[in-house]
Design a protein around this motif. Sequence first.
Motif, PDB file in Angstrom:
ATOM      1  N   GLY A 106       0.850  -1.184   0.000  1.00  0.00           N
ATOM      2  CA  GLY A 106       0.000   0.000   0.000  1.00  0.00           C
ATOM      3  C   GLY A 106       0.887   1.235   0.000  1.00  0.00           C
ATOM      4  O   GLY A 106       2.112   1.138   0.158  1.00  0.00           O
ATOM      5  N   ASN A 163       2.804  -1.381  -4.337  1.00  0.00           N
ATOM      6  CA  ASN A 163       1.521  -0.702  -4.541  1.00  0.00           C
ATOM      7  C   ASN A 163       1.036  -0.961  -5.964  1.00  0.00           C
ATOM      8  O   ASN A 163       1.831  -1.258  -6.861  1.00  0.00           O
ATOM      9  CB  ASN A 163       1.673   0.807  -4.302  1.00  0.00           C
ATOM     10  CG  ASN A 163       0.328   1.502  -4.200  1.00  0.00           C
ATOM     11  OD1 ASN A 163      -0.524   1.086  -3.418  1.00  0.00           O
ATOM     12  ND2 ASN A 163       0.125   2.545  -4.977  1.00  0.00           N
ATOM     13  N   ARG A 164      -0.271  -0.852  -6.139  1.00  0.00           N
ATOM     14  CA  ARG A 164      -0.834  -1.052  -7.471  1.00  0.00           C
ATOM     15  C   ARG A 164      -0.249  -0.038  -8.455  1.00  0.00           C
ATOM     16  O   ARG A 164       0.046  -0.360  -9.599  1.00  0.00           O
ATOM     17  CB  ARG A 164      -2.362  -0.926  -7.413  1.00  0.00           C
ATOM     18  CG  ARG A 164      -3.088  -1.489  -8.626  1.00  0.00           C
ATOM     19  CD  ARG A 164      -4.586  -1.452  -8.426  1.00  0.00           C
ATOM     20  NE  ARG A 164      -5.001  -2.110  -7.191  1.00  0.00           N
ATOM     21  CZ  ARG A 164      -5.134  -3.420  -7.069  1.00  0.00           C
ATOM     22  NH1 ARG A 164      -4.860  -4.219  -8.073  1.00  0.00           N
ATOM     23  NH2 ARG A 164      -5.527  -3.945  -5.913  1.00  0.00           N
ATOM     24  N   SER A 200       0.570  -4.440   5.810  1.00  0.00           N
ATOM     25  CA  SER A 200      -0.297  -4.235   4.654  1.00  0.00           C
ATOM     26  C   SER A 200      -1.495  -3.364   5.011  1.00  0.00           C
ATOM     27  O   SER A 200      -2.164  -3.596   6.022  1.00  0.00           O
ATOM     28  CB  SER A 200      -0.794  -5.585   4.121  1.00  0.00           C
ATOM     29  OG  SER A 200      -1.458  -5.409   2.884  1.00  0.00           O
ATOM     30  N   THR A 256      -4.180  -1.629   2.329  1.00  0.00           N
ATOM     31  CA  THR A 256      -4.686  -1.168   1.034  1.00  0.00           C
ATOM     32  C   THR A 256      -6.206  -1.054   1.105  1.00  0.00           C
ATOM     33  O   THR A 256      -6.814  -1.392   2.111  1.00  0.00           O
ATOM     34  CB  THR A 256      -4.311  -2.141  -0.104  1.00  0.00           C
ATOM     35  OG1 THR A 256      -5.156  -3.299  -0.031  1.00  0.00           O
ATOM     36  CG2 THR A 256      -2.851  -2.558  -0.015  1.00  0.00           C
ATOM     37  N   SER A 289      -8.041  -2.705  -1.119  1.00  0.00           N
ATOM     38  CA  SER A 289      -8.477  -3.806  -1.977  1.00  0.00           C
ATOM     39  C   SER A 289      -9.687  -4.517  -1.365  1.00  0.00           C
ATOM     40  O   SER A 289      -9.706  -4.808  -0.172  1.00  0.00           O
ATOM     41  CB  SER A 289      -7.333  -4.821  -2.148  1.00  0.00           C
ATOM     42  OG  SER A 289      -7.787  -5.964  -2.849  1.00  0.00           O
ATOM     43  N   ASP A 340      -6.260  -7.643   3.955  1.00  0.00           N
ATOM     44  CA  ASP A 340      -5.389  -7.892   2.805  1.00  0.00           C
ATOM     45  C   ASP A 340      -4.782  -9.288   2.841  1.00  0.00           C
ATOM     46  O   ASP A 340      -4.382  -9.814   1.801  1.00  0.00           O
ATOM     47  CB  ASP A 340      -4.241  -6.876   2.773  1.00  0.00           C
ATOM     48  CG  ASP A 340      -4.689  -5.497   2.308  1.00  0.00           C
ATOM     49  OD1 ASP A 340      -5.734  -5.415   1.640  1.00  0.00           O
ATOM     50  OD2 ASP A 340      -3.995  -4.517   2.610  1.00  0.00           O
TER      51      ASP A 340
END
Length: 425
Positions: free
Chosen positions: A188, A212-213, A247, A249, A251, A283
């Motif tokens: 993240g 990270n994405r 983690s 994020t 998501s 996550d």
Amino acid sequence: MTLLTLGLNHKTAPVDIRERLAFGPTVIVAALRSLLEQTPADEAVILSTCNRTELYCSLTDSHAESVVRDWLARFHGVDPQMVAPHLYVHQERAAVHHLLRVASGLDSMVLGEPQILGQVKAAFQTASDSATTGRLLGRLFQHCFAVAKQVRTDTAIGNSPVSVAFAAVSLARQIFSDLSSQTALLIGAGETIELAARHLHQHGIGRIIVANRTVERAHLVAEQFGGYAISLTELSNHLPDADIVVSSTASPLPILGKGAVERALKIRKHRPMFMVDIAVPRDIEPEVAQLDDVYLYTVDDLQGVVEEGMRSRHQAAQQALEIIELHTDEFMGWLRSLDAVTLIQDYRTRSESIRDEVLERALKQLSAGKPAAEVLGQLAHTLTNKLLHTPSVRLRRAGREGQAELLEAANELFQLGQDLERSSR
């Protein structure tokens, strides 16, 4: 109009319930619009973080609490009966007081943590951009931002660098006494991850990897602390290097599964791996905790770790509560004044209507050739009689019926006693 707060947090619901009722960034706008369309709410803000999901609404129906509660469950496709035991509801003054406590960090898992104020601001900005806020919530949230700032300025509530991220790093230091030879993999690139990276860096972590994405965003975080960035697709290649995994994020689905961690452990020859999952929804698959050589913690597990740091903030919290009490009363005073504004507007409209009626009659008399002095005298007499007729009738009745409070209120409103005293001198 009723002010309502409905929600759940880390005190009332476990993480598996909270993650089912969390609003991700991709659905928050649609949720706000749905809330206004399907309930009696005419203004709404949704605050959704790792530790809480809360709806702040201005309702046209004071008995609509159950409608809002059912909407929350229905939107997430869960049984309202399952959700109900975990929810809290605040109305009017209690709703104002709750928001001020939340924004000031007094309702957080880590007492006084500063991140929540940014999250509250972001929630309000999203609602404002989505046109789901108006006069009431706009005034309330601006008020709460000012109060939260005053709390941080006038008290020591934020002096210690304590947060969920700091608690995670503190726990890592207990497991790995020397962080200088450890590698941290941070998944993240939001505030929590940046804060975790800062704390790790301050405690001499050997190496930092940020996944990270969006690699560009990961790079912005990593470069501050001498780390390097990777994309989420590269996680499996770098996971075996990680002694510490944090983690956080947004998501909707787990990023790390049991199989991926098992493969990493084999490559590591079963050297211990410390993992902290701060995200809601999670996550890291809960089944990862079943693996040997893995220490997996969620946000709920950090509660005990942060308690020691919280003790030093209790005195500051008491001072903060005094500030919040004062400003809650201030906002409620403004809210009550709205009723007076409406009353004044109605009274002015009626008076102007009487004025226009009397003036029209006077103009007709002037056109008919009546002397101006006579017309003006009659206008003044008629206008005075019409304006005073209803209040006079009501005051006479109050006198006959012994309604002393109404008579005293009239004396205070029109300052009659003061005028009479002046005229008698």
